[in-house]
Design a protein around this motif. Sequence first.
Motif, PDB file in Angstrom:
ATOM      1  N   GLY A   1       0.817  -1.214   0.000  1.00 37.14           N
ATOM      2  CA  GLY A   1       0.000   0.000   0.000  1.00 37.14           C
ATOM      3  C   GLY A   1       0.846   1.258   0.000  1.00 37.14           C
ATOM      4  N   GLY A   2       2.035   1.183  -0.601  1.00 37.81           N
ATOM      5  CA  GLY A   2       2.918   2.348  -0.668  1.00 37.81           C
ATOM      6  C   GLY A   2       3.680   2.622   0.608  1.00 37.81           C
ATOM      7  N   GLN A   3       3.548   1.756   1.605  1.00 36.04           N
ATOM      8  CA  GLN A   3       4.220   1.921   2.888  1.00 36.04           C
ATOM      9  C   GLN A   3       5.069   0.696   3.204  1.00 36.04           C
ATOM     10  OE1 GLN A   3       3.166   5.471   3.226  1.00 36.04           O
ATOM     11  NE2 GLN A   3       3.615   4.781   5.308  1.00 36.04           N
ATOM     12  N   VAL A   4       6.033   0.882   4.091  1.00 31.04           N
ATOM     13  CA  VAL A   4       6.817  -0.228   4.612  1.00 31.04           C
ATOM     14  C   VAL A   4       6.567  -0.280   6.109  1.00 31.04           C
ATOM     15  CG1 VAL A   4       9.107  -1.254   4.873  1.00 31.04           C
ATOM     16  CG2 VAL A   4       8.562   0.068   2.816  1.00 31.04           C
ATOM     17  N   ASP A   5       5.752  -1.236   6.517  1.00 31.76           N
ATOM     18  CA  ASP A   5       5.394  -1.395   7.928  1.00 31.76           C
ATOM     19  C   ASP A   5       6.390  -2.316   8.616  1.00 31.76           C
ATOM     20  OD1 ASP A   5       3.153   0.137   7.396  1.00 31.76           O
ATOM     21  OD2 ASP A   5       1.864  -1.606   7.094  1.00 31.76           O
ATOM     22  N   VAL A   6       6.586  -2.087   9.897  1.00 29.97           N
ATOM     23  CA  VAL A   6       7.468  -2.964  10.662  1.00 29.97           C
ATOM     24  C   VAL A   6       6.948  -3.092  12.091  1.00 29.97           C
ATOM     25  CG1 VAL A   6       9.037  -1.138  11.481  1.00 29.97           C
ATOM     26  CG2 VAL A   6       9.870  -3.489  11.256  1.00 29.97           C
ATOM     27  N   LYS A   7       7.127  -4.261  12.646  1.00 32.59           N
ATOM     28  CA  LYS A   7       6.843  -4.498  14.059  1.00 32.59           C
ATOM     29  C   LYS A   7       8.101  -5.138  14.646  1.00 32.59           C
ATOM     30  CE  LYS A   7       3.622  -6.695  17.322  1.00 32.59           C
ATOM     31  NZ  LYS A   7       4.622  -7.418  18.143  1.00 32.59           N
ATOM     32  N   ILE A   8       8.605  -4.536  15.704  1.00 39.65           N
ATOM     33  CA  ILE A   8       9.816  -5.038  16.350  1.00 39.65           C
ATOM     34  C   ILE A   8       9.488  -5.395  17.796  1.00 39.65           C
ATOM     35  CG2 ILE A   8      12.208  -4.527  16.989  1.00 39.65           C
ATOM     36  CD1 ILE A   8      12.194  -2.342  14.819  1.00 39.65           C
ATOM     37  N   ASP A   9       9.800  -6.630  18.159  1.00 41.40           N
ATOM     38  CA  ASP A   9       9.723  -7.054  19.556  1.00 41.40           C
ATOM     39  C   ASP A   9      11.153  -7.252  20.037  1.00 41.40           C
ATOM     40  OD1 ASP A   9       6.830  -7.280  19.872  1.00 41.40           O
ATOM     41  OD2 ASP A   9       6.984  -8.942  18.449  1.00 41.40           O
ATOM     42  N   ALA A  10      11.576  -6.418  20.985  1.00 43.35           N
ATOM     43  CA  ALA A  10      12.949  -6.471  21.504  1.00 43.35           C
ATOM     44  C   ALA A  10      12.926  -6.983  22.953  1.00 43.35           C
ATOM     45  CB  ALA A  10      13.597  -5.093  21.445  1.00 43.35           C
ATOM     46  N   THR A  11      13.637  -8.072  23.160  1.00 41.53           N
ATOM     47  CA  THR A  11      13.724  -8.633  24.516  1.00 41.53           C
ATOM     48  C   THR A  11      15.008  -8.123  25.164  1.00 41.53           C
ATOM     49  OG1 THR A  11      12.507 -10.598  23.847  1.00 41.53           O
ATOM     50  CG2 THR A  11      13.797 -10.737  25.877  1.00 41.53           C
ATOM     51  N   ILE A  12      14.839  -7.263  26.180  1.00 43.69           N
ATOM     52  CA  ILE A  12      15.968  -6.622  26.858  1.00 43.69           C
ATOM     53  C   ILE A  12      16.340  -7.465  28.072  1.00 43.69           C
ATOM     54  CG2 ILE A  12      16.735  -4.526  28.037  1.00 43.69           C
ATOM     55  CD1 ILE A  12      14.633  -3.009  26.367  1.00 43.69           C
ATOM     56  N   PRO A  13      17.584  -7.909  28.140  1.00 40.20           N
ATOM     57  CA  PRO A  13      17.978  -8.821  29.229  1.00 40.20           C
ATOM     58  C   PRO A  13      18.010  -8.125  30.592  1.00 40.20           C
ATOM     59  CG  PRO A  13      19.895  -8.171  27.969  1.00 40.20           C
ATOM     60  CD  PRO A  13      18.719  -7.599  27.240  1.00 40.20           C
ATOM     61  N   ALA A  14      18.000  -8.931  31.632  1.00 41.48           N
ATOM     62  CA  ALA A  14      18.136  -8.388  33.001  1.00 41.48           C
ATOM     63  C   ALA A  14      19.484  -7.704  33.152  1.00 41.48           C
ATOM     64  CB  ALA A  14      17.990  -9.515  34.008  1.00 41.48           C
ATOM     65  N   LYS A  15      19.522  -6.689  34.005  1.00 40.30           N
ATOM     66  CA  LYS A  15      20.728  -5.918  34.325  1.00 40.30           C
ATOM     67  C   LYS A  15      21.318  -5.198  33.116  1.00 40.30           C
ATOM     68  CE  LYS A  15      21.874  -8.775  38.313  1.00 40.30           C
ATOM     69  NZ  LYS A  15      22.917  -9.560  39.035  1.00 40.30           N
ATOM     70  N   TYR A  16      20.462  -4.899  32.152  1.00 37.34           N
ATOM     71  CA  TYR A  16      20.910  -4.111  30.998  1.00 37.34           C
ATOM     72  C   TYR A  16      20.535  -2.642  31.173  1.00 37.34           C
ATOM     73  CZ  TYR A  16      21.148  -2.035  26.351  1.00 37.34           C
ATOM     74  OH  TYR A  16      21.438  -1.195  25.303  1.00 37.34           O
ATOM     75  N   PHE A  17      19.290  -2.390  31.521  1.00 40.17           N
ATOM     76  CA  PHE A  17      18.769  -1.035  31.449  1.00 40.17           C
ATOM     77  C   PHE A  17      18.992  -0.320  32.779  1.00 40.17           C
ATOM     78  CE2 PHE A  17      16.252   2.496  30.281  1.00 40.17           C
ATOM     79  CZ  PHE A  17      15.995   2.407  28.907  1.00 40.17           C
ATOM     80  N   ASN A  18      19.936   0.600  32.800  1.00 38.10           N
ATOM     81  CA  ASN A  18      20.271   1.360  34.004  1.00 38.10           C
ATOM     82  C   ASN A  18      19.033   2.117  34.504  1.00 38.10           C
ATOM     83  OD1 ASN A  18      21.321   3.964  35.434  1.00 38.10           O
ATOM     84  ND2 ASN A  18      23.043   2.533  35.466  1.00 38.10           N
ATOM     85  N   LYS A  19      18.885   2.159  35.827  1.00 39.17           N
ATOM     86  CA  LYS A  19      17.695   2.754  36.422  1.00 39.17           C
ATOM     87  C   LYS A  19      17.566   4.240  36.164  1.00 39.17           C
ATOM     88  CE  LYS A  19      17.457  -0.645  40.178  1.00 39.17           C
ATOM     89  NZ  LYS A  19      17.430  -0.843  41.649  1.00 39.17           N
ATOM     90  N   LYS A  20      18.713   4.921  35.872  1.00 40.61           N
ATOM     91  CA  LYS A  20      18.674   6.378  35.699  1.00 40.61           C
ATOM     92  C   LYS A  20      18.822   6.808  34.232  1.00 40.61           C
ATOM     93  CE  LYS A  20      20.474   7.325  40.339  1.00 40.61           C
ATOM     94  NZ  LYS A  20      21.526   8.005  41.116  1.00 40.61           N
ATOM     95  N   VAL A  21      18.731   5.849  33.299  1.00 39.68           N
ATOM     96  CA  VAL A  21      18.974   6.155  31.883  1.00 39.68           C
ATOM     97  C   VAL A  21      17.645   6.335  31.128  1.00 39.68           C
ATOM     98  CG1 VAL A  21      19.799   5.160  29.699  1.00 39.68           C
ATOM     99  CG2 VAL A  21      21.236   5.076  31.742  1.00 39.68           C
ATOM    100  N   THR A  22      17.679   7.275  30.196  1.00 40.57           N
ATOM    101  CA  THR A  22      16.601   7.440  29.212  1.00 40.57           C
ATOM    102  C   THR A  22      17.175   7.050  27.846  1.00 40.57           C
ATOM    103  OG1 THR A  22      15.569   9.237  30.447  1.00 40.57           O
ATOM    104  CG2 THR A  22      15.021   9.062  28.110  1.00 40.57           C
ATOM    105  N   LEU A  23      16.419   6.211  27.121  1.00 43.24           N
ATOM    106  CA  LEU A  23      16.934   5.678  25.856  1.00 43.24           C
ATOM    107  C   LEU A  23      15.926   5.963  24.743  1.00 43.24           C
ATOM    108  CD1 LEU A  23      19.403   3.976  24.887  1.00 43.24           C
ATOM    109  CD2 LEU A  23      17.919   1.980  25.047  1.00 43.24           C
ATOM    110  N   VAL A  24      16.389   6.677  23.719  1.00 44.12           N
ATOM    111  CA  VAL A  24      15.553   6.947  22.542  1.00 44.12           C
ATOM    112  C   VAL A  24      15.969   5.980  21.441  1.00 44.12           C
ATOM    113  CG1 VAL A  24      14.839   8.639  20.836  1.00 44.12           C
ATOM    114  CG2 VAL A  24      15.329   9.378  23.182  1.00 44.12           C
TER     115      VAL A  24
END
Length: 574
Positions: free
Chosen positions: A47-70
């Motif tokens: 339909g003239g578009q490129v659709d995507v769905k991403i499921d990302a599994t982030i492991p334990a002890k990866y995401f720092n409690k004080k971090v913002t990620l774009v």
Amino acid sequence: MKRTLRTVAVLTLAGVVISSCASLNKMKKMEKNIAYKVTPEVLEAKGGQVDVKIDATIPAKYFNKKVTLVATPVLKFQNGGEKAYEPKTFQGEKVQGNNEVVPYTTEKTVSYSGSVPFEEAMRVSGLYVKFVGSKGAKSVDYESRKIADGVIATATLVDNTPAAAIGADKFERITKEEQEAAIYYLINSAQIRTKEIKSGDIKALEKFIKDAKVAEDMELKNIQIQSYASPDGPMSLNEKLANNRENAADKFVKNNMKKNKVDEYKNLDFFKKYVVAEDWEGFKKAMEESNIRDKELILRVLAMHSDPEVREREIKNISSAFSTIADQILPKLRRSKFVVNAERIGKSDEEIRDLAKSNPAELNVEELLYAATLFDNNGDKLAIYETAMKQFPSDWRGFNDAGMILFEMGKIEQAKANFQKADQMAANNKVIKNNLGAVELKNGNVKEAEVLFGAATGVGNEVNYNKGIVAIMKGDYKAAVDYFGKCNCENAALANLLAGNNSEAAKKLSENKSDSALAAYLKAVVAARNNDTNAVLSNLKAACAKDAAMKQLAATDLEFAKLFDNADFKAIVK
């Protein structure tokens, strides 16, 4: 003391910065541990578009409690360009904000959906995720490994050549003509009176028979003689009376034909005769058309009773109306009716072709429009339709059909001008709406075309075909399959291919008679999906031989990704 405090402050700040950098760099380094599931696995233009769905599994002890990620999914092109999807922001557990929170101590799967307009450069590209992590005043940019290939663009192979519809002629080589007349009798009589023989209708009937006999382009087929008695009096009397009237009418018309040397009077099969002893149907019709008092009451009697004697008795009981019926209705039912059937034989195709070129003024509008269909060359057809426009300027079909030929010749704007003139003459005509829609579709105005095709619903195969093209462009492949129906055209095969009906696509292509480059190319795609390497190579070779532009298309088409390193494939597309 002040110097000491400043030193402590600087060292403290440095420690915070180093700590922040360490946290962000650790996340950058650990990005390889994120598990991505991309749907579809190979991106696809739809339909003239490129659709995507991403499921990302982030492991334990990866995401720092004080971090913002774009996180921003990005399609990176082989030629160096790129196209970014909309970003999505995530945050650690101690960040104050309204973004999705990712815990530190436990694993979490986050989901993303996005869409970007398709670009040709996306055919050879890869999908990545760009990250910008921030903690306090510090930020770090990094990028994922390639998480998907893209983009399959098979849907863009749709052949945007919509079908224009003809304003069809109504030419009939053999047309039926008939002449009617009737002789009326006095009550209880089968004698034909002189005044009836001299009536205008009978004289016109006689002339019609004589003219048809001598005309070279007419043939008399038969004469129907229908004799009736009115539905009053005993049935036995009426049966005898109707038969006597039939005999009298038969003798009259045969003598008349003999006098005028119309030999068909000798052929008994030429006459089709039938007798109605009591003409209740004629009576009912005459009553319905009359203004007789108690008409509705009499019609109810007819509806309630089927027995002729009961009907007659009940109607006579309505004394207020019966005298009027006897004067106005019954005399019209005591008759013999003649219907002369003949056929007029029109000009031959050869005569029409010649006149269309040499003397089109001799042709009526139906003959002239028909003449154009006898030529194969679009130039000849256009010349005839232009003549029709001049000779019959109020007939929309000349303008529409000239526009149809111009459209087929690729003269889109000239075609549009003619369609618009036709539309002014015949507003809301479905044929014209289809053709205006075809112009809009050809010009890339899909929404406008769709509206016009909707207004043209019912025209036939042309509008269904055009709706099928629109459905492919919109990514509604099931609807496209339905619109194309039994058509074995390339677009119908493509619609089935996109809908996952590979076997049906293959069947349509095998029955396709166009021998086009696109048909061969689609056969190669079907073969690739069936893992038939030999069929891929043979059909690609045929497609590229017919149209060299197919080489560049195939070389970057992910339908053939498994063959990109195949020597024979490389030789075909180089």
